[in-house]
Design a protein around this motif. Sequence first.
Motif, PDB file in Angstrom:
ATOM      1  N   VAL A  66       0.847  -1.190   0.000  1.00 26.42           N
ATOM      2  CA  VAL A  66       0.000   0.000   0.000  1.00 26.42           C
ATOM      3  C   VAL A  66       0.884   1.241   0.000  1.00 26.42           C
ATOM      4  CG1 VAL A  66      -1.804   1.261   1.235  1.00 26.42           C
ATOM      5  CG2 VAL A  66      -1.770  -1.248   1.299  1.00 26.42           C
ATOM      6  N   LEU A  67       0.665   2.130  -0.959  1.00 24.11           N
ATOM      7  CA  LEU A  67       1.441   3.364  -1.065  1.00 24.11           C
ATOM      8  C   LEU A  67       0.602   4.520  -0.544  1.00 24.11           C
ATOM      9  CD1 LEU A  67       2.932   2.946  -4.666  1.00 24.11           C
ATOM     10  CD2 LEU A  67       3.803   2.056  -2.502  1.00 24.11           C
ATOM     11  N   ILE A  68       1.079   5.167   0.513  1.00 26.39           N
ATOM     12  CA  ILE A  68       0.368   6.300   1.118  1.00 26.39           C
ATOM     13  C   ILE A  68       1.280   7.517   1.047  1.00 26.39           C
ATOM     14  CG2 ILE A  68      -0.773   7.179   3.182  1.00 26.39           C
ATOM     15  CD1 ILE A  68      -1.166   4.254   4.061  1.00 26.39           C
ATOM     16  N   THR A  69       0.962   8.417   0.144  1.00 28.69           N
ATOM     17  CA  THR A  69       1.833   9.565  -0.109  1.00 28.69           C
ATOM     18  C   THR A  69       2.072  10.405   1.141  1.00 28.69           C
ATOM     19  OG1 THR A  69       0.946   9.648  -2.357  1.00 28.69           O
ATOM     20  CG2 THR A  69       2.190  11.555  -1.610  1.00 28.69           C
ATOM     21  N   ASN A  70       1.065  10.529   1.991  1.00 33.64           N
ATOM     22  CA  ASN A  70       1.195  11.370   3.185  1.00 33.64           C
ATOM     23  C   ASN A  70       2.293  10.901   4.133  1.00 33.64           C
ATOM     24  OD1 ASN A  70      -0.868  12.901   2.232  1.00 33.64           O
ATOM     25  ND2 ASN A  70      -2.417  12.169   3.659  1.00 33.64           N
ATOM     26  N   LEU A  71       2.678   9.636   4.043  1.00 28.15           N
ATOM     27  CA  LEU A  71       3.732   9.122   4.911  1.00 28.15           C
ATOM     28  C   LEU A  71       5.093   9.716   4.557  1.00 28.15           C
ATOM     29  CD1 LEU A  71       2.793   5.346   5.302  1.00 28.15           C
ATOM     30  CD2 LEU A  71       2.395   7.223   6.899  1.00 28.15           C
ATOM     31  N   LEU A  72       5.177  10.382   3.425  1.00 30.73           N
ATOM     32  CA  LEU A  72       6.425  11.029   3.027  1.00 30.73           C
ATOM     33  C   LEU A  72       6.510  12.475   3.503  1.00 30.73           C
ATOM     34  CD1 LEU A  72       6.447   8.513   1.186  1.00 30.73           C
ATOM     35  CD2 LEU A  72       7.371   9.938  -0.636  1.00 30.73           C
ATOM     36  N   ASP A  73       5.421  13.003   4.052  1.00 31.29           N
ATOM     37  CA  ASP A  73       5.336  14.435   4.354  1.00 31.29           C
ATOM     38  C   ASP A  73       6.457  14.941   5.264  1.00 31.29           C
ATOM     39  OD1 ASP A  73       3.133  14.679   2.778  1.00 31.29           O
ATOM     40  OD2 ASP A  73       1.676  14.753   4.414  1.00 31.29           O
ATOM     41  N   SER A  74       6.837  14.139   6.251  1.00 24.58           N
ATOM     42  CA  SER A  74       7.833  14.606   7.223  1.00 24.58           C
ATOM     43  C   SER A  74       9.266  14.219   6.840  1.00 24.58           C
ATOM     44  CB  SER A  74       7.512  14.044   8.610  1.00 24.58           C
ATOM     45  OG  SER A  74       7.548  12.630   8.592  1.00 24.58           O
TER      46      SER A  74
ATOM     47  N   GLU B 120       4.444  11.137  -7.278  1.00 26.34           N
ATOM     48  CA  GLU B 120       5.172  10.638  -8.448  1.00 26.34           C
ATOM     49  C   GLU B 120       6.457   9.926  -8.033  1.00 26.34           C
ATOM     50  OE1 GLU B 120       3.710  13.535  -8.212  1.00 26.34           O
ATOM     51  OE2 GLU B 120       2.784  14.128 -10.112  1.00 26.34           O
ATOM     52  N   PHE B 121       7.182  10.497  -7.063  1.00 29.01           N
ATOM     53  CA  PHE B 121       8.417   9.851  -6.608  1.00 29.01           C
ATOM     54  C   PHE B 121       8.127   8.521  -5.915  1.00 29.01           C
ATOM     55  CE2 PHE B 121      10.320  14.193  -6.910  1.00 29.01           C
ATOM     56  CZ  PHE B 121      11.392  13.870  -7.709  1.00 29.01           C
ATOM     57  N   LEU B 122       7.032   8.465  -5.146  1.00 32.05           N
ATOM     58  CA  LEU B 122       6.666   7.228  -4.470  1.00 32.05           C
ATOM     59  C   LEU B 122       6.283   6.155  -5.489  1.00 32.05           C
ATOM     60  CD1 LEU B 122       6.210   5.822  -1.749  1.00 32.05           C
ATOM     61  CD2 LEU B 122       3.871   6.713  -1.775  1.00 32.05           C
ATOM     62  N   GLU B 123       5.548   6.565  -6.507  1.00 29.55           N
ATOM     63  CA  GLU B 123       5.147   5.631  -7.556  1.00 29.55           C
ATOM     64  C   GLU B 123       6.377   5.130  -8.323  1.00 29.55           C
ATOM     65  OE1 GLU B 123       1.398   5.508 -10.561  1.00 29.55           O
ATOM     66  OE2 GLU B 123       2.663   7.294 -10.710  1.00 29.55           O
ATOM     67  N   ALA B 124       7.290   6.040  -8.644  1.00 30.53           N
ATOM     68  CA  ALA B 124       8.499   5.661  -9.371  1.00 30.53           C
ATOM     69  C   ALA B 124       9.354   4.695  -8.549  1.00 30.53           C
ATOM     70  CB  ALA B 124       9.313   6.903  -9.729  1.00 30.53           C
ATOM     71  N   SER B 125       9.421   4.932  -7.245  1.00 31.10           N
ATOM     72  CA  SER B 125      10.161   4.029  -6.363  1.00 31.10           C
ATOM     73  C   SER B 125       9.569   2.623  -6.405  1.00 31.10           C
ATOM     74  CB  SER B 125      10.127   4.579  -4.926  1.00 31.10           C
ATOM     75  OG  SER B 125      10.590   3.621  -4.001  1.00 31.10           O
ATOM     76  N   ASN B 126       8.244   2.555  -6.396  1.00 33.41           N
ATOM     77  CA  ASN B 126       7.567   1.262  -6.468  1.00 33.41           C
ATOM     78  C   ASN B 126       7.860   0.567  -7.792  1.00 33.41           C
ATOM     79  OD1 ASN B 126       4.730  -0.225  -7.267  1.00 33.41           O
ATOM     80  ND2 ASN B 126       5.214  -0.455  -5.100  1.00 33.41           N
ATOM     81  N   TRP B 127       7.805   1.317  -8.877  1.00 33.89           N
ATOM     82  CA  TRP B 127       8.118   0.738 -10.191  1.00 33.89           C
ATOM     83  C   TRP B 127       9.563   0.249 -10.241  1.00 33.89           C
ATOM     84  CZ3 TRP B 127       5.653   5.153 -13.588  1.00 33.89           C
ATOM     85  CH2 TRP B 127       4.261   5.054 -13.510  1.00 33.89           C
ATOM     86  N   ALA B 128      10.464   1.031  -9.631  1.00 30.12           N
ATOM     87  CA  ALA B 128      11.867   0.622  -9.595  1.00 30.12           C
ATOM     88  C   ALA B 128      12.019  -0.696  -8.843  1.00 30.12           C
ATOM     89  CB  ALA B 128      12.722   1.707  -8.950  1.00 30.12           C
ATOM     90  N   GLY B 129      11.222  -0.868  -7.783  1.00 28.90           N
ATOM     91  CA  GLY B 129      11.248  -2.135  -7.053  1.00 28.90           C
ATOM     92  C   GLY B 129      10.724  -3.285  -7.889  1.00 28.90           C
ATOM     93  N   LEU B 130       9.683  -3.036  -8.667  1.00 30.54           N
ATOM     94  CA  LEU B 130       9.117  -4.079  -9.519  1.00 30.54           C
ATOM     95  C   LEU B 130      10.076  -4.472 -10.650  1.00 30.54           C
ATOM     96  CD1 LEU B 130       5.450  -2.742  -9.708  1.00 30.54           C
ATOM     97  CD2 LEU B 130       6.181  -4.880  -8.640  1.00 30.54           C
ATOM     98  N   GLY B 131      10.874  -3.513 -11.094  1.00 28.81           N
ATOM     99  CA  GLY B 131      11.839  -3.803 -12.149  1.00 28.81           C
ATOM    100  C   GLY B 131      13.230  -4.069 -11.614  1.00 28.81           C
ATOM    101  N   PHE B 132      13.294  -4.399 -10.334  1.00 29.90           N
ATOM    102  CA  PHE B 132      14.521  -4.445  -9.557  1.00 29.90           C
ATOM    103  C   PHE B 132      15.681  -5.162 -10.246  1.00 29.90           C
ATOM    104  CE2 PHE B 132      16.780  -5.497  -5.486  1.00 29.90           C
ATOM    105  CZ  PHE B 132      16.905  -4.190  -5.055  1.00 29.90           C
ATOM    106  N   GLY B 133      16.838  -4.502 -10.264  1.00 30.80           N
ATOM    107  CA  GLY B 133      18.048  -5.124 -10.788  1.00 30.80           C
ATOM    108  C   GLY B 133      19.273  -4.434 -10.226  1.00 30.80           C
ATOM    109  N   TYR B 134      20.276  -5.215  -9.882  1.00 32.76           N
ATOM    110  CA  TYR B 134      21.500  -4.673  -9.301  1.00 32.76           C
ATOM    111  C   TYR B 134      22.673  -4.949 -10.229  1.00 32.76           C
ATOM    112  CZ  TYR B 134      20.354  -3.371  -4.452  1.00 32.76           C
ATOM    113  OH  TYR B 134      19.899  -2.749  -3.319  1.00 32.76           O
ATOM    114  N   ALA B 135      23.682  -4.092 -10.150  1.00 34.06           N
ATOM    115  CA  ALA B 135      24.925  -4.349 -10.874  1.00 34.06           C
ATOM    116  C   ALA B 135      26.095  -3.917 -10.000  1.00 34.06           C
ATOM    117  CB  ALA B 135      24.909  -3.650 -12.227  1.00 34.06           C
ATOM    118  N   ALA B 136      26.894  -2.966 -10.470  1.00 30.84           N
ATOM    119  CA  ALA B 136      28.162  -2.688  -9.789  1.00 30.84           C
ATOM    120  C   ALA B 136      28.087  -1.650  -8.672  1.00 30.84           C
ATOM    121  CB  ALA B 136      29.197  -2.245 -10.819  1.00 30.84           C
ATOM    122  N   VAL B 137      27.097  -0.777  -8.667  1.00 38.54           N
ATOM    123  CA  VAL B 137      27.073   0.283  -7.655  1.00 38.54           C
ATOM    124  C   VAL B 137      26.791  -0.247  -6.242  1.00 38.54           C
ATOM    125  CG1 VAL B 137      25.993   2.444  -6.936  1.00 38.54           C
ATOM    126  CG2 VAL B 137      26.463   2.038  -9.354  1.00 38.54           C
TER     127      VAL B 137
END
Length: 232
Positions: A38-46, A109-126
């Motif tokens: 569950v993504l709740i944007t208000n949790l990012l407020d602080s 938008e940033f919260l949604e993008a973070s979720n998408w990044a998790g769904l497309g998750f991939g790691y390399a050298a960093v």
Amino acid sequence: PTTCGTGSEVTNISVMNRVSKGVKMGLASDAMLADKAVLITNLLDSMPYQVFATSSIDAMVHSAESFLSPNGCSISRLFSSEALKLILTCWDKVVKEGGEEAWKRYAAEFLEASNWAGLGFGYAAVPPFMRVLSTRFGISHSARTVQSVMFQDVMKMYKKLCPDGRINELEALIAESLHVTPDTSLETLYALMDKVLKKAPLKEFGVRESDLAQFAKDVIQTQQRLIKKQLC
């Protein structure tokens, strides 16, 4: 989630800090996949600005590495590319609008993008660099020096080793998002990252030149699960 970073609400990965060995190591198991997220944007407020900056940089790095990964697929690249587009366009707006509170207008938008990044998750050298630096030198996992400096140098090495291929697709995606030409897209991205959160040299975090040889050895010895997932 209370940050816009790893997208861990939809991944099967956790990280254990093995203090006695001076290294962080990943644990991956499908048993850790959530039934619902569950993504709740208000949790990012602080969230303080620096936490926003480092976590959104984290999501961007995940997305870029996933997009380039030879272990990726059309679905993972779809999520990664959409996450990248959203993060880059919103970063551009935040920087142009100025002020450390500007990002809050785009929190959803940033919260949604973070979720998408998790769904497309991939790691390399960093991440291997991040984990060893974090444990050995006490540098935050998402510290600006690790994310920004290491990301830039890794990308430059990718470009050197594989100048043609998927990295060109990444350059085109960045160029479209930031309204620049593909040949200048990576440098434009580095400059934008520096405006989101200015990078700092490793020496500011207590890393000495004499530490680097052992640091490289530790990365190679303890982070094979990640560093084997390279572009070439």
